[in-house]
Design an enzyme around this catalytic site. Structure first.
Site, PDB file in Angstrom:
ATOM      1  CE  LYS A 105       1.603  -1.649   1.712  1.00 17.24           C
ATOM      2  NZ  LYS A 105       1.768  -2.253   2.994  1.00 17.24           N
ATOM      3  CE  LYS A 137      -0.147  -4.948   3.182  1.00 11.66           C
ATOM      4  NZ  LYS A 137       0.385  -4.966   4.530  1.00 11.66           N
TER       5      LYS A 137
END
Ligand code: PBG
Length: 324
Positions: free
Chosen positions: A248, A195
Site C-alpha cells: 500500500k 505500508k
C-alpha cells in the site's frame, strides 16, 4: 523466426481472439470495498474529495453492503469514525463502538460478504497517530496491547478477518496470540505489510478525520525510496502469522507488488488508496480522462503486477462495468 512469419497482430484482430489470449481477467471476487462508519443513525455524508464514497452510520452501511454483495464483491473493509477520541484510542475497544455495531448489523443481515476490519489507532486517538505517544514519540510495544484488544473486539463482534495497518513492529504476532488465546484461531490476518508513508492517503485522512496533529508518520510507515525493506516487512509478518500480505499504496508501488508476489506463497493484496481514486475522479469530472477506461486499466495493472486481492473505492463501479 520473425516478420513476416511472426505477426503478433494476428491475435489482436478481433475481440474473440483478444479475449481468448487475455492473460489477466479482473473479477469482482477479488475486490474489497472500503467503507467509513460514523456514529448516529440515518447519516450518509459524501466525502468531498472522494465522490461516491460516504461516511455513514451503521444502518446505512448495512444498506450499501446489500448492494456490494449483489455486485459479487467479496468483502468490505471497515474504518471507524468514533464519537470520542483520546490519547490511547480507547473508543476503538468499545463493545458498542462504531465498527463493532456495523459488523453486527452486517452479520445480522446475513449477507454473503466478508467483513474485514482495519485495526489501527489513528482514527481513535486525539493526536491522530497510529500508536501511543510519550515525549513526542510513538511507542511501539505499549501500542501492541491496545491493537490486539481492538482486533479481539472486532472478532467478538463477528469480523471475518482483521487487517492491522499501524506498522508497529510485532503487531501481527501480538494480534495472532490474542486472537488464538480467545478461540479466534480461525480469524485470518491480512497484514498491511509494506505500508509506505505516502501523500496518497490525503483524502482518506479527511474521510477518517485521522490526520496526525503533529509531525508525520515517517517513524513507523515505510520510506517510499525503499524496496528491499518491503520484503523484510513481509517476511517478518509471515513469520508472525500473517495469512495475506498487503502492499500500500498500489500505483506508485507496482514494482513492490511484483517483488512481493515473486517472493511469497501466500495471497498478495494491494490497496488502491484514496489519493489514487480522487485523482481519477477529479480528472474525470473535468472531462480530461475517461473514468471507466482509466479505472479498469489501473485495476488491471495492479492485478498484472501480482495482486490477486485489490482494496479499491472503484470496486462497485468496476463490478458493474465487468457485468456490462
Ligand atoms: C490507517 C489507515 C490509513 C489508510 C488505511 N488505513 C491512513 C494512514 O495511514 O494515514 C489509507 C487508506 C487510503 O488512503 O485510502 N492507518
Amino acid at each position: 523466426m520473425s516478420f513476416p512469419l511472426q505477426r503478433p497482430r494476428r491475435l489482436r484482430r478481433t475481440e474473440k481472439l483478444r479475449s481468448l489470449v487475455r492473460e489477466h481477467r479482473l473479477s469482482a471476487a477479488g475486490f474489497i470495498y472500503p467503507m467509513f462508519v460514523c456514529p448516529g443513525s440515518k447519516v450518509r455524508n459524501e466525502i468531498a474529495s472522494m465522490p461516491g464514497v460516504h461516511q455513514q452510520s451503521a444502518g446505512q452501511i448495512v444498506e450499501e453492503c446489500r448492494e456490494v454483495e449483489s455486485l459479487g464483491i467479496s468483502g468490505v473493509i471497515l474504518f471507524g469514525l468514533p464519537e470520542s477520541k483520546d490519547p490511547r484510542g480507547r473508543s476503538s475497544l468499545a463493545k458498542d463502538g462504531v465498527v463493532q455495531r456495523a459488523i453486527e448489523g452486517i452479520k445480522n443481515a446475513k449477507l454473503d460478504l466478508l467483513v474485514v476490519t482495519d485495526v489501527c489507532l489513528c482514527e481513535y486517538t486525539d493526536h491522530g497517530h497510529c500508536g501511543v505517544i510519550e515525549h513526542g514519540e510513538v511507542l511501539n510495544d505499549e501500542t501492541l496491547e491496545i491493537l490486539s484488544e481492538q482486533a479481539l473486539s472486532h472478532a467478538r463482534a463477528g469480523a471475518d478477518m482483521v487487517a492491522p495497518s499501524d506498522m508497529m513492529d510485532g503487531r501481527v504476532g501480538a494480534l495472532r496470540e490474542k486472537l488464538d488465546e480467545n478461540k479466534f484461531e480461525n480469524v485470518p490476518i491480512m497484514a498491511y505489510s509494506a505500508k509506505y508513508c505516502s501523500g496518497f492517503y490525503g483524502p482518506f485522512r479527511e474521510a477518517a478525520q485521522s490526520a496526525p496533529q503533529f509531525g508525520d508518520r515517517r517513524s513507523y510507515q515505510m520510506d517510499p525510496a525503499n524496496s528491499n525493506e518491503a520484503l523484510k516487512e513481509v517476511e517478518l509478518d509471515l513469520e508472525e502469522g500473517a495469512d495475506i500480505v498487503m502492499v500500500k499504496p498500489a500505483l506508485a508501488y507496482l514494482d513492490i507488488i511484483r517483488r512481493v508476489r515473486e517472493a511469497v506463497e501466500v495471497p498478495v493484496a494491494a490497496y488502491n488508496v484514496s489519493g489514487e481514486y480522487s485523482m481519477v475522479k477529479a480528472a474525470a469530472a473535468k472531462g480530461w480522462i475517461d473514468e471507466k477506461r482509466i479505472a479498469m486499466e489501473i485495476l488491471t495493472g495492479i492485478q498484472r503486477a501480482g495482486a490477486e486481492i485489490i482494496l479499491t473505492y472503484h470496486a462497485k463501479d468496476a463490478a458493474r462495468w465487468l457485468k456490462e
